[in-house]
Design a protein around this motif. Sequence first.
Motif, PDB file in Angstrom:
ATOM      1  N   MET A 103       0.847  -1.179   0.000  1.00 24.76           N
ATOM      2  CA  MET A 103       0.000   0.000   0.000  1.00 24.76           C
ATOM      3  C   MET A 103       0.892   1.243   0.000  1.00 24.76           C
ATOM      4  SD  MET A 103      -3.043   0.897   2.705  1.00 24.76           S
ATOM      5  CE  MET A 103      -4.584   0.657   1.903  1.00 24.76           C
ATOM      6  N   ARG A 104       0.540   2.206  -0.813  1.00 21.21           N
ATOM      7  CA  ARG A 104       1.314   3.446  -0.900  1.00 21.21           C
ATOM      8  C   ARG A 104       0.841   4.449   0.156  1.00 21.21           C
ATOM      9  NH1 ARG A 104      -0.018   5.488  -6.466  1.00 21.21           N
ATOM     10  NH2 ARG A 104      -2.030   4.820  -5.719  1.00 21.21           N
ATOM     11  N   SER A 105       1.689   5.416   0.457  1.00 17.80           N
ATOM     12  CA  SER A 105       1.337   6.464   1.425  1.00 17.80           C
ATOM     13  C   SER A 105       0.028   7.139   1.044  1.00 17.80           C
ATOM     14  CB  SER A 105       2.443   7.517   1.505  1.00 17.80           C
ATOM     15  OG  SER A 105       3.648   6.951   1.887  1.00 17.80           O
ATOM     16  N   GLN A 106      -0.125   7.437  -0.219  1.00 19.66           N
ATOM     17  CA  GLN A 106      -1.332   8.076  -0.723  1.00 19.66           C
ATOM     18  C   GLN A 106      -2.567   7.241  -0.370  1.00 19.66           C
ATOM     19  OE1 GLN A 106      -2.240   7.454  -4.915  1.00 19.66           O
ATOM     20  NE2 GLN A 106      -2.419   9.692  -5.113  1.00 19.66           N
ATOM     21  N   ASP A 107      -2.471   5.943  -0.550  1.00 17.18           N
ATOM     22  CA  ASP A 107      -3.600   5.055  -0.259  1.00 17.18           C
ATOM     23  C   ASP A 107      -3.940   5.053   1.230  1.00 17.18           C
ATOM     24  OD1 ASP A 107      -3.667   4.319  -2.972  1.00 17.18           O
ATOM     25  OD2 ASP A 107      -2.236   2.674  -2.616  1.00 17.18           O
ATOM     26  N   VAL A 135      -0.681  13.096  -4.187  1.00 19.88           N
ATOM     27  CA  VAL A 135       0.438  13.041  -3.243  1.00 19.88           C
ATOM     28  C   VAL A 135       1.246  11.764  -3.441  1.00 19.88           C
ATOM     29  CG1 VAL A 135       1.005  12.787  -0.790  1.00 19.88           C
ATOM     30  CG2 VAL A 135      -0.685  14.470  -1.507  1.00 19.88           C
ATOM     31  N   ASP A 136       2.565  11.932  -3.485  1.00 18.33           N
ATOM     32  CA  ASP A 136       3.468  10.775  -3.465  1.00 18.33           C
ATOM     33  C   ASP A 136       4.407  10.955  -2.275  1.00 18.33           C
ATOM     34  OD1 ASP A 136       5.364  12.675  -4.252  1.00 18.33           O
ATOM     35  OD2 ASP A 136       5.464  11.949  -6.309  1.00 18.33           O
ATOM     36  N   ASP A 137       5.257   9.964  -2.044  1.00 20.79           N
ATOM     37  CA  ASP A 137       6.135  10.012  -0.875  1.00 20.79           C
ATOM     38  C   ASP A 137       7.017  11.257  -0.867  1.00 20.79           C
ATOM     39  OD1 ASP A 137       5.022   7.672  -0.017  1.00 20.79           O
ATOM     40  OD2 ASP A 137       6.742   6.412  -0.527  1.00 20.79           O
ATOM     41  N   ALA A 138       7.525  11.658  -2.018  1.00 19.04           N
ATOM     42  CA  ALA A 138       8.398  12.834  -2.079  1.00 19.04           C
ATOM     43  C   ALA A 138       7.630  14.097  -1.681  1.00 19.04           C
ATOM     44  CB  ALA A 138       8.988  12.988  -3.477  1.00 19.04           C
ATOM     45  N   ALA A 139       6.370  14.198  -2.065  1.00 15.35           N
ATOM     46  CA  ALA A 139       5.571  15.381  -1.739  1.00 15.35           C
ATOM     47  C   ALA A 139       5.369  15.520  -0.228  1.00 15.35           C
ATOM     48  CB  ALA A 139       4.224  15.317  -2.441  1.00 15.35           C
ATOM     49  N   LEU A 140       5.340  14.411   0.481  1.00 18.75           N
ATOM     50  CA  LEU A 140       5.113  14.457   1.926  1.00 18.75           C
ATOM     51  C   LEU A 140       6.260  15.135   2.672  1.00 18.75           C
ATOM     52  CD1 LEU A 140       3.576  10.920   2.468  1.00 18.75           C
ATOM     53  CD2 LEU A 140       2.369  13.124   2.385  1.00 18.75           C
TER      54      LEU A 140
END
Length: 168
Positions: free
Chosen positions: A1-5, A122-127
């Motif tokens: 599962m991705r951060s966004q999810d 949102v992706d991991d880098a955006a966080l």
Amino acid sequence: MRSQDVLVEAYGRIKEEVHAVVDGLTADDLNARVGGGANSISWLVWHLTRVQDDHVADAFGLDQVWPAQGWADRFKLDLPHEDTGYGHSSEQVGKVRVDSGDLLLGYYDAVHDQTLACLHGVDDAALDRVVDENWDPPVTLGVRLASVLSDDLQHVGQAAFVRGLVTG
């Protein structure tokens, strides 16, 4: 599962809980202040929604739903339009009253929709992007989203507690 999810799932749970708290209540139930001075369900749901609206819009460089979609005018509160409820006195809490749960849920759902639209990009880098340099350390998007999530869940839990007291 991705951060966004994970974020989409978590914010979806806030929506489920907000609806569970508000659905089926009368205006008297929504506006009741246990003990005469506690936060009402109306105030708690309005406040958690205002905080989400304010913080998410700021983090993504968007207009808040509250003024942009006319919700401030629909609520007709005797409070400044930019007010989020932070630090409210008992008197100010008492100014947040609604005639039905439809108004609260309509505003919440509009904010939720804007939040989900933001989260889908949102992706991991955006966080890791810094969204507020007024703190030490500066606040990243990930931290801001987690903060809003925590605040909203606490307030909807308080509202559920009040619902139980009010409805028996």
